[in-house]
Motif scaffolding. Structure first.
Motif, PDB file in Angstrom:
ATOM      1  N   TRP A   1       0.861  -1.180   0.043  1.00 42.70           N
ATOM      2  CA  TRP A   1       0.007   0.022  -0.199  1.00 42.70           C
ATOM      3  C   TRP A   1       0.878   1.092  -0.082  1.00 42.70           C
ATOM      4  O   TRP A   1       0.354   2.192  -0.535  1.00 42.70           O
ATOM      5  CB  TRP A   1      -1.042  -0.044   1.121  1.00 42.70           C
ATOM      6  CG  TRP A   1      -1.828   1.062   1.304  1.00 42.70           C
ATOM      7  CD1 TRP A   1      -2.910   1.324   0.772  1.00 42.70           C
ATOM      8  CD2 TRP A   1      -1.732   2.269   2.179  1.00 42.70           C
ATOM      9  NE1 TRP A   1      -3.495   2.535   1.100  1.00 42.70           N
ATOM     10  CE2 TRP A   1      -2.817   3.076   2.136  1.00 42.70           C
ATOM     11  CE3 TRP A   1      -0.661   2.524   3.162  1.00 42.70           C
ATOM     12  CZ2 TRP A   1      -3.048   4.225   2.834  1.00 42.70           C
ATOM     13  CZ3 TRP A   1      -0.969   3.675   3.926  1.00 42.70           C
ATOM     14  CH2 TRP A   1      -1.977   4.581   3.812  1.00 42.70           C
ATOM     15  N   LEU A   2       1.988   1.178   0.620  1.00 48.02           N
ATOM     16  CA  LEU A   2       2.773   2.280   0.990  1.00 48.02           C
ATOM     17  C   LEU A   2       3.797   2.497  -0.546  1.00 48.02           C
ATOM     18  O   LEU A   2       4.477   3.638  -0.764  1.00 48.02           O
ATOM     19  CB  LEU A   2       3.845   2.267   2.061  1.00 48.02           C
ATOM     20  CG  LEU A   2       3.534   2.787   3.372  1.00 48.02           C
ATOM     21  CD1 LEU A   2       4.285   2.628   4.426  1.00 48.02           C
ATOM     22  CD2 LEU A   2       2.885   4.184   3.215  1.00 48.02           C
ATOM     23  N   THR A   3       3.540   1.689  -1.340  1.00 46.86           N
ATOM     24  CA  THR A   3       4.527   2.093  -2.636  1.00 46.86           C
ATOM     25  C   THR A   3       3.807   3.086  -3.494  1.00 46.86           C
ATOM     26  O   THR A   3       4.516   3.640  -4.210  1.00 46.86           O
ATOM     27  CB  THR A   3       4.370   0.612  -3.529  1.00 46.86           C
ATOM     28  OG1 THR A   3       2.887   0.351  -3.695  1.00 46.86           O
ATOM     29  CG2 THR A   3       5.274  -0.569  -2.761  1.00 46.86           C
ATOM     30  N   HIS A   4       2.518   3.422  -3.208  1.00 49.13           N
ATOM     31  CA  HIS A   4       2.266   4.515  -3.910  1.00 49.13           C
ATOM     32  C   HIS A   4       2.357   5.693  -2.897  1.00 49.13           C
ATOM     33  O   HIS A   4       1.928   6.021  -1.998  1.00 49.13           O
ATOM     34  CB  HIS A   4       0.625   4.395  -3.902  1.00 49.13           C
ATOM     35  CG  HIS A   4       0.008   3.121  -4.754  1.00 49.13           C
ATOM     36  ND1 HIS A   4       0.233   3.198  -6.039  1.00 49.13           N
ATOM     37  CD2 HIS A   4      -0.466   2.138  -4.292  1.00 49.13           C
ATOM     38  CE1 HIS A   4      -0.047   1.993  -6.592  1.00 49.13           C
ATOM     39  NE2 HIS A   4      -0.509   1.216  -5.362  1.00 49.13           N
ATOM     40  N   PRO A   5       3.106   6.548  -3.765  1.00 46.19           N
ATOM     41  CA  PRO A   5       3.437   8.112  -2.640  1.00 46.19           C
ATOM     42  C   PRO A   5       2.097   8.663  -2.060  1.00 46.19           C
ATOM     43  O   PRO A   5       2.231   9.292  -0.958  1.00 46.19           O
ATOM     44  CB  PRO A   5       4.394   8.645  -3.569  1.00 46.19           C
ATOM     45  CG  PRO A   5       4.744   7.613  -4.470  1.00 46.19           C
ATOM     46  CD  PRO A   5       3.675   6.851  -4.677  1.00 46.19           C
TER      47      PRO A   5
END
Length: 758
Positions: free
Chosen positions: A478-482
């Motif tokens: 989920w955190l791969t999306h800034p």
């Protein structure tokens, strides 16, 4: 002419001197003559006084001499007088002794006459009192006969003795018969009346036993009635029963015994003495054993399924049985403390404690006259053993249910950082420990504390670790999306999109395994709850087990058990620190690009390039901006302690990365590059200092030493800084390497070696 005149003057002066001396001598003579007269008068007075004293003392000495001649005769006369007085005294004392002996014999004769008259009176009246059923008066006559029986000589009024002996036997039989009849009919007044007659008849021990028998019979009948009302038949629960009917029934027994003690203690002590009241207490304790075991046996039968097949029972039913078991144990312990206190106070009033201790049955304590362990206590110990086993299983099942079935996450409340897992689990743990404390049985308490510790270090820790492991992958993706780092609008949950599946619906089940931040918060909350649980249990322990109580020697065992709980907390703290590192590993994907300029950044720059760097910051500003974005995110989704731990570790790892870049072999610094390096370090340090609650400048200490070395302009400055810094965090090799990386530092290798240690 002049010489003649001088001679005449000298002769005139001499005449004056001679004239003055004669006059003075005459005056002095007159004075001496007057003094001589005074002395003569004084001598005459003294002589006269001395003569008078000599005459007076001579007369006194003559008188004393005459008196001294008379002393031997006076002494002889005194001796004769004393001898006469001694003889008279001996004669008088002999007469007094004879008179005392006569008086003693007269007194004995009078007493014998009184006893015979009293004996005859008793023999005349005792049968009349028995016939008229005035048993109290008849008992008094028999008591008087028994008191005087030992002092009468053999053969004294055999007829009266025979009558009184027969009356004693007859009255004893009547009292026994009437007492039995009163007990059979439940006549309390009759029982009390005839119980008092045993003592004057010399049957105190039998009377006490009869009295105890009556009390026990009355108590047993009362308990039977109460049990039927409160407990009903085996296995069938009455509709009007309370939550703990067996504990209530047992309490009824103990309250009834306490009422009996209050009602009969003074009467028994007055009629039979304190030592016999201990016999009464002993009998009451035996009846408490019988009635208490009866209640506990029925409790075990009514709840046989819980104690033997717990897995098939409803959790609420098991919890209720555990509560009642603890209450039964508590009431039993409290009753025994009370009854032993009563007996101890009675024993204190007994005068002949040696005789009392000698008369005690085997296995009874001298300080209270009661047995060291009763049947009821042994039965309760068996019940406690079953309780501990059931409590252990119940505890594990309840915590597992809180972990796997009831754990719930609120996806709409941004202020709710945890799931229900920790609250539910620690509520169960607290209830289990507090329930064990109410048993007033320290061995059970220690066993339950150990069980709780095993659950914390076992099932609960495993659940926390599993949730962290499972949620880590989803959170990392989920955190791969800034955009997910950016804080949402107020009142919106910062993890809202994490809770949705690909179709935009809430994931199921909504628990800690879906959210790494919630799992981390759960773990940290466990640490706080462990401290609170320990504090609460210690306070309750002091209440139920005071330092001067009967279990004071076992208190250290409880402390050892709590120390094991502290060890489990240390293990969870380690787990928390490790997962903070893993969390930083997830977040570093957004921080790593901000550190990449370090690989290419040139610090071997001119003044113009330095001025350009001051306007167009090549590294630190962008890094701080991204680090602040990460900080805002973790501050919104994590508890303050976990967020602080991650920022501390981020600062530490950032420092190590910058140190590594600064110590690269190919890295070169100009003086302006050194200034830029120091500016970057201070900017990053300032950021971390502002966002951190704890001090962390020490993490930048090596970087500040590097900056100081790189900003040196001469060997003199190096010598000065070497004298100021006593303890270097940089190694000598690292220091030499940094100085060698300065492209414009004018110093030879030999000069540097002389200043730096090897």
């Amino acid at each position: 002419m002049a010489s003649q005149t001088q001679a005449l003057g000298q002769s005139g002066d001499m005449a004056d001197v001679q004239g003055f001396s004669i006059q003075a001598a005459e005056a002095e003579l007159v004075a001496l003559q007057a003094q001589e007269q005074d002395l003569d008068l004084e001598l005459e007075k003294l002589y006269s006084r001395a003569a008078h004293l000599c005459q007076s003392e001579s007369r006194s000495l003559a008188y004393v001499g005459e008196q001294h001649k008379q002393v031997p005769a006076a002494i002889k006369k005194l001796q004769e007088t004393l001898q006469q007085t001694s003889g008279v005294a001996d004669e008088l004392s002999g007469r007094v002794r004879k008179l005392d002996a006569v008086c003693g014999r007269v007194t004995e004769a009078l007493k014998l006459v009184d006893d015979m008259l009293e004996l005859r009176e008793c023999s005349d009246q005792v049968m009349k009192s028995i016939t008229s059923e005035d048993f109290e008066q008849a008992a008094r006559y028999v008591a008087r006969f028994r008191a005087s029986q030992g002092s009468l000589p053999p053969g004294t009024d055999d007829a009266s003795v025979r009558v009184l002996t027969e009356a004693e036997q007859q009255l004893s039989a009547i009292v026994r018969r009437r007492f039995e009849s009163a007990m059979a009919s439940g006549d309390s007044a009759g029982v009390s009346r005839f119980a008092k007659l045993f003592h004057p008849l010399g049957l105190a021990s039998e009377g006490v036993q009869k009295y105890v028998e009556f009390i026990r019979r009355h108590l047993a009948e009362k308990c039977t009635t109460e049990f039927k009302q409160k407990l009903g038949s085996t296995g069938v629960k009455r509709a009007d029963q309370g939550p703990a009917p067996h504990a209530e029934a047992l309490t009824t027994v103990f309250v009834a015994i306490a009422d009996i003690v209050q009602e009969h203690q003074q009467r028994v002590e007055e009629e039979f003495g304190p030592d016999n009241f201990v016999v009464v207490v002993r009998g009451l304790l035996e009846e408490a054993d019988a009635q208490g075991i009866r209640v506990i046996d029925k409790f075990a039968k009514d709840n046989l399924k819980v104690f033997s097949q717990q897995s098939l029972c409803d959790m609420r039913e098991v919890g209720a049985v555990l509560e009642e078991t603890a209450l039964i144990t508590q009431r039993t312990q409290q009753f025994h403390a009370y009854i032993h206190g009563v007996a101890h106070s009675v024993v204190e009033m007994i005068e002949d404690k040696v005789a009392f201790a000698t008369s005690l049955p085997s296995g009874h304590k001298e300080d209270d006259g009661l047995p060291e362990e009763t049947k009821l206590l042994r039965r309760v110990q068996e019940l406690v053993s079953s309780y501990v086993l059931v409590e252990q299983t119940f505890l594990i099942q309840s915590v597992e249910k809180a972990i796997s079935e009831t754990d719930c996450l609120d996806p709409y409340d941004p202020d709710c950082l945890t799931t229900t897992l920790v609250d539910d689990a620690f509520f169960i743990l607290r209830e289990s420990m507090m329930r064990s404390l109410t048993t007033c049985e320290i061995n059970a308490v220690c066993a339950v504390v150990n069980n709780v510790n095993n659950v914390v270090s076992g099932e609960l820790r495993q659940a926390l670790a599993t949730n962290l492991q499972e949620s880590r992958r989803m959170y990392s993706n989920w955190l791969t999306h800034p955009k997910n780092l950016v804080l949402p609008k107020p009142d919106e949950h910062p993890l809202a999109t994490l809770f949705l599946d690909q179709e935009g619906r809430l994931r199921r089940p909504m628990n800690a395994s879906l959210s790494w931040p919630h799992s981390m918060n759960n773990l940290h909350q466990c640490l706080a709850y462990l401290d609170k649980l320990k504090e609460t249990v210690e306070e309750a322990f002091e209440e139920y087990f005071p330092s001067e109580g009967p279990d004071k020697d076992k208190r250290v065992m409880f402390q050892h058990c709590l120390e094991a709980l502290a060890s489990s907390k240390v293990d969870l703290e380690t787990l928390h620190a490790n997962h903070c590192k893993e969390g930083l590993g997830i977040l570093k994907m957004h921080l790593r690009p901000m550190l990449e300029p370090l690989d290419r950044l040139d610090y071997n720059i001119s003044e113009a390039q330095y001025a350009d760097y001051q306007v167009n910051d090549p590294f630190a500003k962008a890094f701080n901006s991204q680090a602040d974005l990460i900080h805002q995110h973790i501050k919104a989704v994590l508890n303050p302690a976990s967020a602080e731990e991650i920022m501390q570790q981020m600062a530490e790892q950032t420092c190590r990365r910058i140190e590594k870049e600064a110590l690269k072999d190919e890295r070169k610094f100009s003086l302006f590059g050194a200034l830029q390096f120091e500016s970057d370090v201070r900017a990053i340090c300032s950021f971390f200092t502002n966002v951190s609650e704890q001090a962390l400048r020490h993490k930048f200490a090596r970087l500040f030493e590097m900056s100081s070395l790189l900003n040196l302009e001469s060997v003199e400055e190096l010598r000065e800084i070497c004298s100021e810094i006593r303890t270097w965090r940089l190694s000598p090799d690292e220091t030499r390497k940094l100085l060698a990386s300065r492209s414009d530092f004018d110093a030879t290798k030999e000069q540097i070696d002389r200043l730096l240690p090897h």
